[in-house]
Scaffold this active site. Structure first.
Site, PDB file in Angstrom:
ATOM      1  N   ASP A  76     -90.988   4.617 -26.976  1.00  0.00           N
ATOM      2  CA  ASP A  76     -91.831   4.731 -25.789  1.00  0.00           C
ATOM      3  C   ASP A  76     -93.270   4.477 -26.227  1.00  0.00           C
ATOM      4  O   ASP A  76     -93.908   5.335 -26.835  1.00  0.00           O
ATOM      5  CB  ASP A  76     -91.681   6.127 -25.186  1.00  0.00           C
ATOM      6  CG  ASP A  76     -92.414   6.277 -23.853  1.00  0.00           C
ATOM      7  OD1 ASP A  76     -93.326   5.473 -23.581  1.00  0.00           O
ATOM      8  OD2 ASP A  76     -92.074   7.203 -23.096  1.00  0.00           O
ATOM      9  N   HIS A 117    -110.027 -13.114 -38.185  1.00  0.00           N
ATOM     10  CA  HIS A 117    -109.579 -13.307 -36.799  1.00  0.00           C
ATOM     11  C   HIS A 117    -109.746 -14.761 -36.374  1.00  0.00           C
ATOM     12  O   HIS A 117    -108.866 -15.328 -35.723  1.00  0.00           O
ATOM     13  CB  HIS A 117    -110.368 -12.374 -35.873  1.00  0.00           C
ATOM     14  CG  HIS A 117    -109.814 -10.993 -35.801  1.00  0.00           C
ATOM     15  ND1 HIS A 117    -108.975 -10.564 -34.793  1.00  0.00           N
ATOM     16  CD2 HIS A 117    -109.935  -9.928 -36.633  1.00  0.00           C
ATOM     17  CE1 HIS A 117    -108.632  -9.303 -35.000  1.00  0.00           C
ATOM     18  NE2 HIS A 117    -109.203  -8.895 -36.110  1.00  0.00           N
TER      19      HIS A 117
END
Length: 348
Positions: free
Chosen positions: A244, A341
């Site tokens: 979850d 990145h």
């Protein structure tokens, strides 16, 4: 009604990570990470490489395992609420008998009480076997409440959930009393390993951790949280193993420790709220990729109830450790984080 469909999330197996400790000892294990933030993979991979360069690798210690559900009742006044709480605390065997009638695996291990005027909040703590335990503890509480109301007719029903649990919310109580698996990961990394493979020094990483994670988070008003990005690794691991994902809210409330010891780097990640399981939550319901992953992680073995889930929690904590170490090292060097990145995401 629309039929459910699967949303593909890019996933890679990273590692292996070398581990020792009271749950996983002397193993090297690869872990799956599902994420759209692709620089996360090489970052965790770099941390996993460090684990293989140190004897024993990451030492992971599971220090607690519990799942909670809080309920609340209305009492005539605070005095009545306090009296009932004292009696309930002395009747734990009776409460456990009620729990046993509702679940084969749930076992009541603790009780905590809070008062607000005439309101009585009761937090039940359970062990839940290999399940993360959300539904199991709610079912147990759903059986406990009518029993308590029958035994103490002066009370009135309030709610099956009183938010003193506390489920998927940033609160202090979970870090103090525990919710899920509490795992501490640590490693003493030699100076030459830090310099060669992390492109930094123990002093720079320790200073950054203090000033960024401790001071910076305090300035921001963080709540029992002092880390760089636990949530990134938690979400990627949770999605890949059928958890979850909303539980990263309390799961990411952990504290990173870094200090220089005789010239080497002591680095630790404390995760008191890892809510993971190897059964339930849709696992075993046709999600073959999740089943394959749990088998590959060694979490489908014939063990005593609870041990597969504890193994999963330790592997999750090790993944967090690798990513946290790698990012902090990168942030000690100007431009390194953004360069990674740009290189990985924009030129992909």
């Amino acid at each position: 009604m629309h039929e459910p469909f699967q949303t593909p999330i890019p996933t890679q197996w990273i590692g292996p990570i070398r581990l020792s400790g009271n749950v996983v000892d002397g193993e090297e294990v690869e872990v799956p990470l599902a994420t759209y933030e692709t620089p996360l993979w090489p970052s965790v991979k770099r941390g996993s490489k460090i684990s293989r360069l140190v004897e024993g690798g990451i030492r992971a210690t599971l220090v607690d395992d519990r799942m909670t559900r809080s309920v609340y009742f209305e009492a005539p006044d605070a005095g009545a609420a306090y009296r009932v709480a004292q009696e309930l605390d002395s009747r734990r065997d009776d409460l456990q008998a009620v729990v046993a009638g509702a679940s084969r695996f749930a076992r009541l291990i603790d009780l905590h009480f809070q008062y607000a005027g005439n309101l009585l909040f009761v937090r039940f703590d359970f062990t839940t076997g290999d399940a993360s335990g959300h539904n199991m503890v709610t079912l147990a509480a759903d059986n406990l409440m009518p029993w308590i109301l029958q035994e103490y007719p002066e009370l009135r029903y309030g709610s099956i959930s009183g938010n003193f649990c506390s489920d998927k919310k940033p609160t202090a109580v979970n870090g103090i009393l525990g919710r899920g698996k509490n795992v501490v990961t640590e490693m003493l990394i030699p100076r030459d390993v830090v310099r060669r493979f992390l492109k930094s020094t123990p002093e720079r990483i320790a200073d950054l951790n203090t000033r960024k994670n401790l001071v910076g988070t305090n300035l921001a008003g963080g709540l029992r949280s002092a880390n760089a990005h636990y949530a990134n690794m938690l979400l990627a691991f949770y999605l890949a193993t059928g958890q979850d994902a909303a539980n990263i809210v309390e799961g990411s409330q952990g504290i990173t420790t870094a200090e220089v010891r005789d010239g080497d780097l002591y680095f630790a990640c404390n995760l008191p709220n890892l809510i993971v399981g190897t059964v339930g939550n849709g696992k075993g319901a046709g999600l073959e990729i999740v089943e394959d992953g749990l088998r590959r992680l060694g979490c489908r073995e014939d063990r005593e109830p609870g041990l597969n889930a504890q193994r999963l929690a330790v592997l999750c904590a090790a993944s967090v450790f690798c990513g946290e170490l790698s990012l902090l090292a990168a942030q000690t060097n100007p431009g390194e984080l953004m360069e990674a990145h740009v290189k990985i995401e924009r030129n992909r």
